[in-house]
Write an enzyme that holds these catalytic residues in place. Structure first.
Site: not given
Length: 93
Positions: A21, A40
């Site tokens: 990320r 996530n």
């Protein structure tokens, strides 16, 4: 004319616990003009939502599908959509 676009991407593979990320956010900032987030998911995938120029969104998608990401990407699914304009920046969620 480079229209404004929105792409929603689901990335599967070994993409959690490897900084995926954060690297995605860094790439979005490097491309410039992109807003959205990387998140996530409970099933092990990462969802990426990006809004900005179509070229910028395509550049981020190309990177997500490439070999330069952290971890291991086994597959990418994307849906192009109408931008909603609700993001102030590119966030990690």
């Amino acid at each position: 004319m480079n229209e404004v676009a929105r792409v929603v991407v689901w990335v599967r593979g070994r993409v959690q616990g490897v900084g995926f990320r954060w690297f995605t956010r860094a790439k979005a900032l490097e491309i410039g003009g992109l807003r959205g987030f990387a998140l996530n998911l409970d099933d092990g995938r990462v969802q990426v939502v990006a809004e900005g120029s179509r070229d910028g969104c395509q550049s981020l998608l190309d990177w997500l599908q490439g070999d330069d990401t952290p971890g291991r990407v086994d597959g990418v699914t994307e849906i192009w959509d109408t931008p909603r304009g609700t993001y102030d920046d590119f966030a990690i969620r």
